[in-house]
Design a protein around this motif. Structure first.
Motif, PDB file in Angstrom:
ATOM      1  N   ARG A 154     -16.390   5.858  12.704  1.00 10.98           N
ATOM      2  CA  ARG A 154     -15.864   4.744  13.189  1.00 10.98           C
ATOM      3  C   ARG A 154     -15.829   3.675  12.355  1.00 10.98           C
ATOM      4  NH1 ARG A 154     -15.902   3.033  18.352  1.00 10.98           N
ATOM      5  NH2 ARG A 154     -17.234   4.913  18.951  1.00 10.98           N
ATOM      6  N   TRP A 155     -16.557   3.387  11.438  1.00 14.62           N
ATOM      7  CA  TRP A 155     -16.360   2.331  10.171  1.00 14.62           C
ATOM      8  C   TRP A 155     -15.109   2.781   9.580  1.00 14.62           C
ATOM      9  CZ3 TRP A 155     -15.484   2.054   5.152  1.00 14.62           C
ATOM     10  CH2 TRP A 155     -15.708   1.017   4.515  1.00 14.62           C
ATOM     11  N   ILE A 156     -14.739   4.017   9.486  1.00 16.17           N
ATOM     12  CA  ILE A 156     -13.436   4.314   8.506  1.00 16.17           C
ATOM     13  C   ILE A 156     -12.389   4.012   9.524  1.00 16.17           C
ATOM     14  CG2 ILE A 156     -11.989   5.995   7.622  1.00 16.17           C
ATOM     15  CD1 ILE A 156     -14.649   7.398   6.588  1.00 16.17           C
ATOM     16  N   ALA A 157     -12.442   4.203  10.814  1.00 18.33           N
ATOM     17  CA  ALA A 157     -11.287   3.955  11.524  1.00 18.33           C
ATOM     18  C   ALA A 157     -11.014   2.456  11.652  1.00 18.33           C
ATOM     19  CB  ALA A 157     -11.622   4.634  12.794  1.00 18.33           C
ATOM     20  N   GLU A 158     -12.052   1.706  11.736  1.00 15.71           N
ATOM     21  CA  GLU A 158     -12.140   0.224  11.737  1.00 15.71           C
ATOM     22  C   GLU A 158     -11.455  -0.248  10.720  1.00 15.71           C
ATOM     23  OE1 GLU A 158     -16.027  -1.040  12.888  1.00 15.71           O
ATOM     24  OE2 GLU A 158     -15.551  -0.290  14.956  1.00 15.71           O
ATOM     25  N   TYR A 159     -11.831   0.256   9.486  1.00 14.08           N
ATOM     26  CA  TYR A 159     -11.422  -0.342   8.172  1.00 14.08           C
ATOM     27  C   TYR A 159      -9.812  -0.111   7.995  1.00 14.08           C
ATOM     28  CZ  TYR A 159     -10.851  -0.468   3.072  1.00 14.08           C
ATOM     29  OH  TYR A 159     -10.360  -0.985   1.820  1.00 14.08           O
ATOM     30  N   PHE A 160      -9.447   0.991   8.461  1.00 16.42           N
ATOM     31  CA  PHE A 160      -7.959   1.333   8.263  1.00 16.42           C
ATOM     32  C   PHE A 160      -7.219   0.919   9.547  1.00 16.42           C
ATOM     33  CE2 PHE A 160      -9.264   4.645   5.198  1.00 16.42           C
ATOM     34  CZ  PHE A 160      -8.453   4.390   4.162  1.00 16.42           C
ATOM     35  N   ASP A 161      -7.969   0.292  10.681  1.00 11.60           N
ATOM     36  CA  ASP A 161      -7.418  -0.234  11.941  1.00 11.60           C
ATOM     37  C   ASP A 161      -6.553   0.852  12.294  1.00 11.60           C
ATOM     38  OD1 ASP A 161      -6.942  -2.032  13.876  1.00 11.60           O
ATOM     39  OD2 ASP A 161      -5.274  -3.084  13.125  1.00 11.60           O
ATOM     40  N   VAL A 162      -7.209   1.807  12.455  1.00 11.81           N
ATOM     41  CA  VAL A 162      -6.714   3.276  13.080  1.00 11.81           C
ATOM     42  C   VAL A 162      -7.300   3.786  14.333  1.00 11.81           C
ATOM     43  CG1 VAL A 162      -5.060   3.640  11.362  1.00 11.81           C
ATOM     44  CG2 VAL A 162      -7.336   4.768  11.643  1.00 11.81           C
ATOM     45  N   SER A 163      -7.157   4.663  14.975  1.00 10.32           N
ATOM     46  CA  SER A 163      -7.751   5.220  16.234  1.00 10.32           C
ATOM     47  C   SER A 163      -8.839   6.203  15.720  1.00 10.32           C
ATOM     48  CB  SER A 163      -6.966   5.963  17.205  1.00 10.32           C
ATOM     49  OG  SER A 163      -6.393   6.858  16.770  1.00 10.32           O
ATOM     50  N   LEU A 164     -10.043   6.374  16.206  1.00  9.79           N
ATOM     51  CA  LEU A 164     -10.982   7.564  15.696  1.00  9.79           C
ATOM     52  C   LEU A 164     -10.387   8.760  15.742  1.00  9.79           C
ATOM     53  CD1 LEU A 164     -14.238   6.372  17.869  1.00  9.79           C
ATOM     54  CD2 LEU A 164     -13.937   6.908  15.291  1.00  9.79           C
ATOM     55  N   PRO A 168       3.391   3.740  -2.172  1.00 10.00           N
ATOM     56  CA  PRO A 168       3.774   3.039  -3.480  1.00 10.00           C
ATOM     57  C   PRO A 168       5.082   2.143  -2.601  1.00 10.00           C
ATOM     58  CG  PRO A 168       4.660   5.274  -3.506  1.00 10.00           C
ATOM     59  CD  PRO A 168       3.788   5.139  -2.305  1.00 10.00           C
ATOM     60  N   LEU A 169       4.860   0.798  -3.277  1.00 10.49           N
ATOM     61  CA  LEU A 169       6.085  -0.194  -2.819  1.00 10.49           C
ATOM     62  C   LEU A 169       7.225   0.147  -3.783  1.00 10.49           C
ATOM     63  CD1 LEU A 169       3.886  -3.291  -2.811  1.00 10.49           C
ATOM     64  CD2 LEU A 169       4.561  -2.098  -0.896  1.00 10.49           C
ATOM     65  N   ARG A 170       8.134  -0.688  -3.385  1.00 13.22           N
ATOM     66  CA  ARG A 170       9.344  -0.506  -4.257  1.00 13.22           C
ATOM     67  C   ARG A 170       9.336  -0.712  -5.836  1.00 13.22           C
ATOM     68  NH1 ARG A 170      14.725  -1.966  -0.455  1.00 13.22           N
ATOM     69  NH2 ARG A 170      14.312   0.012   0.600  1.00 13.22           N
ATOM     70  N   SER A 171       8.408  -1.876  -5.945  1.00  8.88           N
ATOM     71  CA  SER A 171       8.094  -2.296  -7.518  1.00  8.88           C
ATOM     72  C   SER A 171       7.343  -1.037  -8.138  1.00  8.88           C
ATOM     73  CB  SER A 171       7.290  -3.418  -7.354  1.00  8.88           C
ATOM     74  OG  SER A 171       6.067  -3.142  -6.728  1.00  8.88           O
ATOM     75  N   GLY A 172       6.949   0.050  -7.507  1.00  7.70           N
ATOM     76  CA  GLY A 172       6.274   0.946  -8.352  1.00  7.70           C
ATOM     77  C   GLY A 172       4.581   0.718  -8.258  1.00  7.70           C
ATOM     78  N   LYS A 173       4.240  -0.191  -7.572  1.00 12.62           N
ATOM     79  CA  LYS A 173       2.801  -0.507  -7.537  1.00 12.62           C
ATOM     80  C   LYS A 173       2.334  -0.039  -6.333  1.00 12.62           C
ATOM     81  CE  LYS A 173       2.873  -4.550 -10.675  1.00 12.62           C
ATOM     82  NZ  LYS A 173       2.758  -5.872 -10.759  1.00 12.62           N
ATOM     83  N   ALA A 174       1.131   0.555  -6.211  1.00 15.02           N
ATOM     84  CA  ALA A 174       0.598   1.012  -4.883  1.00 15.02           C
ATOM     85  C   ALA A 174      -0.251  -0.312  -4.349  1.00 15.02           C
ATOM     86  CB  ALA A 174      -0.185   2.215  -5.006  1.00 15.02           C
ATOM     87  N   HIS A 175      -0.531   0.142  -2.778  1.00 18.89           N
ATOM     88  CA  HIS A 175      -1.326  -0.932  -2.163  1.00 18.89           C
ATOM     89  C   HIS A 175      -2.127   0.018  -1.378  1.00 18.89           C
ATOM     90  CE1 HIS A 175       1.479  -0.424   1.210  1.00 18.89           C
ATOM     91  NE2 HIS A 175       0.580  -0.890   1.796  1.00 18.89           N
ATOM     92  N   SER A 176      -3.165  -0.793  -0.715  1.00 16.25           N
ATOM     93  CA  SER A 176      -4.181  -0.257   0.038  1.00 16.25           C
ATOM     94  C   SER A 176      -4.210  -1.289   1.351  1.00 16.25           C
ATOM     95  CB  SER A 176      -5.454   0.010  -0.374  1.00 16.25           C
ATOM     96  OG  SER A 176      -6.346  -1.099  -0.702  1.00 16.25           O
ATOM     97  N   PRO A 177      -4.765  -0.933   2.291  1.00 19.78           N
ATOM     98  CA  PRO A 177      -4.758  -1.882   3.553  1.00 19.78           C
ATOM     99  C   PRO A 177      -5.748  -3.139   3.095  1.00 19.78           C
ATOM    100  CG  PRO A 177      -5.373   0.209   4.400  1.00 19.78           C
ATOM    101  CD  PRO A 177      -5.169   0.541   2.861  1.00 19.78           C
ATOM    102  N   ALA A 178      -6.714  -2.943   2.166  1.00 15.53           N
ATOM    103  CA  ALA A 178      -7.594  -3.918   1.725  1.00 15.53           C
ATOM    104  C   ALA A 178      -6.678  -5.031   0.760  1.00 15.53           C
ATOM    105  CB  ALA A 178      -8.717  -3.425   0.898  1.00 15.53           C
ATOM    106  N   VAL A 179      -5.763  -4.644   0.334  1.00 14.73           N
ATOM    107  CA  VAL A 179      -4.868  -5.478  -0.538  1.00 14.73           C
ATOM    108  C   VAL A 179      -3.860  -6.274   0.241  1.00 14.73           C
ATOM    109  CG1 VAL A 179      -3.163  -5.685  -2.579  1.00 14.73           C
ATOM    110  CG2 VAL A 179      -5.022  -3.977  -2.589  1.00 14.73           C
ATOM    111  N   LEU A 180      -3.283  -5.669   1.194  1.00 21.39           N
ATOM    112  CA  LEU A 180      -2.326  -6.856   2.128  1.00 21.39           C
ATOM    113  C   LEU A 180      -3.102  -7.242   3.210  1.00 21.39           C
ATOM    114  CD1 LEU A 180       0.748  -4.456   2.296  1.00 21.39           C
ATOM    115  CD2 LEU A 180       0.511  -6.432   0.886  1.00 21.39           C
TER     116      LEU A 180
END
Length: 103
Positions: free
Chosen positions: A29-39, A81-93
């Motif tokens: 449940r914590w992982i689902a909430e972290y990513f804001d997705v369903s269980l 990956p973003l077009r700039s070639g850098k990756a992001h995660s939900p915690a970054v944006l």
């Protein structure tokens, strides 16, 4: 974050000679909430073998937990990956912040 600490003996092994991983286990449940997705999205990742989990309990009363290291590896594998070639995660944006993705 809800987590469970594991305990190890001085030699790093559990009774019976089993080597246990030290660290924390997080709830599905914590992982689902972290990513804001369903269980069900997280359970599908577990069933597909993309996210390792351990079943704790007896019979039909089992509950799943994911080791912190496995969760972190899963998060890295989910990065887009973003077009700039850098990756992001939900915690970054931040919420509401969007960027055009190169898919």
């Amino acid at each position: 974050m809800e987590a469970t600490e594991t305990t190890e003996s001085a030699e790093g092994a559990q009774p019976g000679g089993l080597n246990a991983r030290s660290g924390r286990y997080v709830r599905v449940r914590w992982i689902a909430e972290y990513f804001d997705v369903s269980l069900s999205t997280i359970y599908q990742a577990i069933e597909a073998g993309e996210l390792p989990a351990v079943a704790i309990g007896l019979g039909n009363k089992k509950t799943l937990r994911v080791h912190q290291d496995d969760f972190e590896a899963f998060e890295v594998n989910c990065r887009v990956p973003l077009r700039s070639g850098k990756a992001h995660s939900p915690a970054v944006l931040g919420r509401g912040e969007s960027r055009e993705l190169a898919l």
